[in-house]
Scaffold this active site. Structure first.
Site, PDB file in Angstrom:
ATOM      1  N   HIS A 208       0.805  -1.223   0.000  1.00  0.00           N
ATOM      2  CA  HIS A 208       0.000   0.000   0.000  1.00  0.00           C
ATOM      3  C   HIS A 208       0.838   1.272   0.000  1.00  0.00           C
ATOM      4  O   HIS A 208       0.298   2.365  -0.006  1.00  0.00           O
ATOM      5  CB  HIS A 208      -0.894   0.024   1.248  1.00  0.00           C
ATOM      6  CG  HIS A 208      -0.120   0.180   2.517  1.00  0.00           C
ATOM      7  ND1 HIS A 208       0.434  -0.877   3.177  1.00  0.00           N
ATOM      8  CD2 HIS A 208       0.230   1.281   3.224  1.00  0.00           C
ATOM      9  CE1 HIS A 208       1.089  -0.453   4.239  1.00  0.00           C
ATOM     10  NE2 HIS A 208       0.990   0.852   4.285  1.00  0.00           N
TER      11      HIS A 208
HETATM   12  C1  UD1 Z   1      -0.987   4.733   6.563  1.00  0.00           C
HETATM   13  C2  UD1 Z   1       0.385   5.155   7.075  1.00  0.00           C
HETATM   14  C3  UD1 Z   1       1.396   4.026   6.901  1.00  0.00           C
HETATM   15  C4  UD1 Z   1       0.891   2.729   7.491  1.00  0.00           C
HETATM   16  C5  UD1 Z   1      -0.504   2.412   6.930  1.00  0.00           C
HETATM   17  C6  UD1 Z   1      -1.039   1.168   7.596  1.00  0.00           C
HETATM   18  C7  UD1 Z   1       0.887   7.576   6.944  1.00  0.00           C
HETATM   19  C8  UD1 Z   1       1.661   8.600   6.231  1.00  0.00           C
HETATM   20  N1  UD1 Z   1       0.881   6.338   6.382  1.00  0.00           N
HETATM   21  O1  UD1 Z   1      -0.944   4.576   5.161  1.00  0.00           O
HETATM   22  O2  UD1 Z   1       2.599   4.408   7.546  1.00  0.00           O
HETATM   23  O3  UD1 Z   1       1.767   1.677   7.139  1.00  0.00           O
HETATM   24  O4  UD1 Z   1      -1.383   3.508   7.187  1.00  0.00           O
HETATM   25  O5  UD1 Z   1      -2.154   0.642   6.935  1.00  0.00           O
HETATM   26  O6  UD1 Z   1       0.293   7.877   7.959  1.00  0.00           O
HETATM   27  N2  UD1 Z   1      -8.946   4.610   3.515  1.00  0.00           N
HETATM   28  C9  UD1 Z   1     -10.152   3.935   3.489  1.00  0.00           C
HETATM   29  N3  UD1 Z   1     -10.533   3.278   4.611  1.00  0.00           N
HETATM   30  C10 UD1 Z   1      -9.775   3.267   5.746  1.00  0.00           C
HETATM   31  C11 UD1 Z   1      -8.551   3.943   5.732  1.00  0.00           C
HETATM   32  C12 UD1 Z   1      -8.144   4.605   4.610  1.00  0.00           C
HETATM   33  O7  UD1 Z   1     -10.865   3.924   2.500  1.00  0.00           O
HETATM   34  O8  UD1 Z   1     -10.192   2.683   6.754  1.00  0.00           O
HETATM   35  C13 UD1 Z   1      -8.504   5.360   2.337  1.00  0.00           C
HETATM   36  C14 UD1 Z   1      -8.167   6.814   2.668  1.00  0.00           C
HETATM   37  O9  UD1 Z   1      -9.274   7.642   2.571  1.00  0.00           O
HETATM   38  C15 UD1 Z   1      -7.080   7.128   1.676  1.00  0.00           C
HETATM   39  C16 UD1 Z   1      -6.401   5.802   1.462  1.00  0.00           C
HETATM   40  O10 UD1 Z   1      -7.286   4.787   1.906  1.00  0.00           O
HETATM   41  O11 UD1 Z   1      -7.602   7.578   0.471  1.00  0.00           O
HETATM   42  C17 UD1 Z   1      -5.066   5.692   2.170  1.00  0.00           C
HETATM   43  O12 UD1 Z   1      -5.155   5.955   3.556  1.00  0.00           O
HETATM   44  P1  UD1 Z   1      -4.090   6.910   4.272  1.00  0.00           P
HETATM   45  O13 UD1 Z   1      -4.633   7.340   5.555  1.00  0.00           O
HETATM   46  O14 UD1 Z   1      -3.583   7.940   3.314  1.00  0.00           O
HETATM   47  O15 UD1 Z   1      -2.819   6.082   4.625  1.00  0.00           O
HETATM   48  P2  UD1 Z   1      -2.324   4.618   4.305  1.00  0.00           P
HETATM   49  O16 UD1 Z   1      -1.951   4.510   2.882  1.00  0.00           O
HETATM   50  O17 UD1 Z   1      -3.284   3.645   4.875  1.00  0.00           O
END
Ligand code: UD1
Length: 369
Positions: A208
């Site tokens: 991811h």
């Molecule tokens: C984040 C952390 C990373 C960690 C990972 C664990 C940072 C910079 N990165 O990355 O260090 O390894 O989490 O999983 O903090 N989304 C959903 N549902 C959710 C959560 C997220 O749909 O429950 C979507 C968000 O809206 C976003 C994308 O997934 O568009 C990515 O989520 P984001 O919070 O940017 O961080 P991760 O890539 O999960």
């Protein structure tokens, strides 16, 4: 008796496994009031709620509801929301974990309100400034009051960076505490049966990181390699929300979903995921936590990154760094090699939260007299 209020900040999935064992130590004590603050970064039930319930944690006392958006948006909004909370509900200590955006956001906010900050998993460095997580680690470790490190390399790194020795305690790895606490439940989980993988050879794939999924070129190369590997080994792939979004955007999702030997599934609850990992032949990942868990269990881990902030998993564990160009050959070599043995890393023994708790008792000894 006067009690000590401690904010425990959780934001993203892996934070929950690191906070849970400490929460359980604190809630048993006579002197501490652990207060869970969920910033909202991971909001889906399968990325958050299920982990809290499995690890016997209560509903967080406060939800800041900051989700989505850019790194700057997440960090900024979390600071504003956490500042409002601290104004009304000032703790004696804020504990942040890992390297996510909420880690630096809450550390910075607490410091500016005069609240001491402790960092769990301090001292890890990938030396890759293009990773948002590396900036979060460096910034958090430049302002914390207490540094709880998972391994000797992290301790040495902080010493080299000039952190005073008295502020550093090498407590070990709290994520391994969660694994030890839940080991029996993990063994009993039925996911391999449900997916019809019992006594079969299979690999687990998870990725991811922005560097792997945010560019269509890189993501396409990875998808092609995963499909090639699936010719030699059945693959189970729990798809992280960020990855799913990008696969759909770059029109790669169907290519994977229609591959015969690849099982695309939703992000799994903790017990199911660890059960899958436990009996896998190999894990292909870019996650930080999985590098540690595989080392502890003794399952080969191929990390699809140029670097790792967890070098001890390479020097003492089962981890190897791979690229899109080498991953296929490494999988083949791993399948031919004898299974690795369970590795022992000092402090990865299920007792890290106990050591951290004892240190907290020392910190607050004066106040509690
Ligand atoms: C984040 C952390 C990373 C960690 C990972 C664990 C940072 C910079 N990165 O990355 O260090 O390894 O989490 O999983 O903090 N989304 C959903 N549902 C959710 C959560 C997220 O749909 O429950 C979507 C968000 O809206 C976003 C994308 O997934 O568009 C990515 O989520 P984001 O919070 O940017 O961080 P991760 O890539 O999960």
């Amino acid at each position: 008796m006067q009690k000590v209020a401690i904010h425990l900040i959780i934001a993203a999935r892996p934070n929950i496994m690191k906070v849970a064992p400490l929460y359980h130590q604190l809630i048993k004590s006579t002197w501490a009031i652990p207060i869970l603050v969920h910033t909202g970064q991971h909001y889906d039930d399968n990325m958050s709620g299920t982990f809290l319930r499995t690890l016997n944690m209560p509903e967080p006392s406060f939800h800041l509801n900051v989700s989505g958006g850019t790194n700057a948006y997440q960090t900024g909004q979390t600071m504003i929301a956490y500042d409002e909370l601290c104004q009304k509900n000032k703790p004696d200590l804020t504990i942040v974990v890992g390297d996510v955006n909420a880690t630096i956001a809450c550390a910075l906010t607490a410091k500016k309100r005069g609240i001491p900050v402790g960092h769990v998993e301090a001292g890890l460095r990938s030396f890759d400034p293009t990773m948002p997580e590396e900036i979060n680690r460096l910034a958090t470790d430049s302002i914390s009051d207490w540094y709880w490190t998972p391994s000797v390399d992290a301790t040495k790194r902080l010493q080299k960076e000039g952190v005073e020795n008295k502020k550093i305690v090498e407590v070990g790895n709290l994520m391994i505490d969660s694994f030890c606490l839940m080991q029996n439940e993990i063994m009993k989980n039925k996911i391999t049966e449900t997916l019809q993988l019992m006594n079969k050879d299979y690999g687990v794939v998870t990725f991811h990181r922005p560097a792997n999924v945010d560019s269509s070129n890189q993501l396409e190369k990875i998808v092609n390699e995963v499909i090639k590997i699936s010719g030699a080994l059945k693959l189970v792939f729990p798809v992280h929300p960020r990855t799913k979004k990008r696969l759909i955007e770059f029109k790669l999702y169907d290519k994977l979903a229609t591959s015969e030997n690849i099982l695309l599934i939703e992000p799994q609850p903790y017990l199911a995921f660890m059960n899958l990992v436990r009996t896998a032949k190999v894990i292909i990942t870019d996650s930080g936590g999985i590098q540690e868990e595989t080392t502890y269990i003794g399952v080969p881990c191929l990390t699809l990154r140029e670097n790792t902030e967890r070098p001890v998993t390479i020097t003492l564990g089962t981890n190897q760094l791979v690229s899109v160009d080498t991953v296929y050959d490494k999988v083949k070599a791993t399948l031919m090699a004898p299974s690795p043995k369970k590795c022992f890393i000092p402090g990865w023994d299920g007792k890290a939260s106990e050591r951290l708790f004892q240190h907290l008792e020392q910190i607050f000894a004066e106040k509690l007299k």
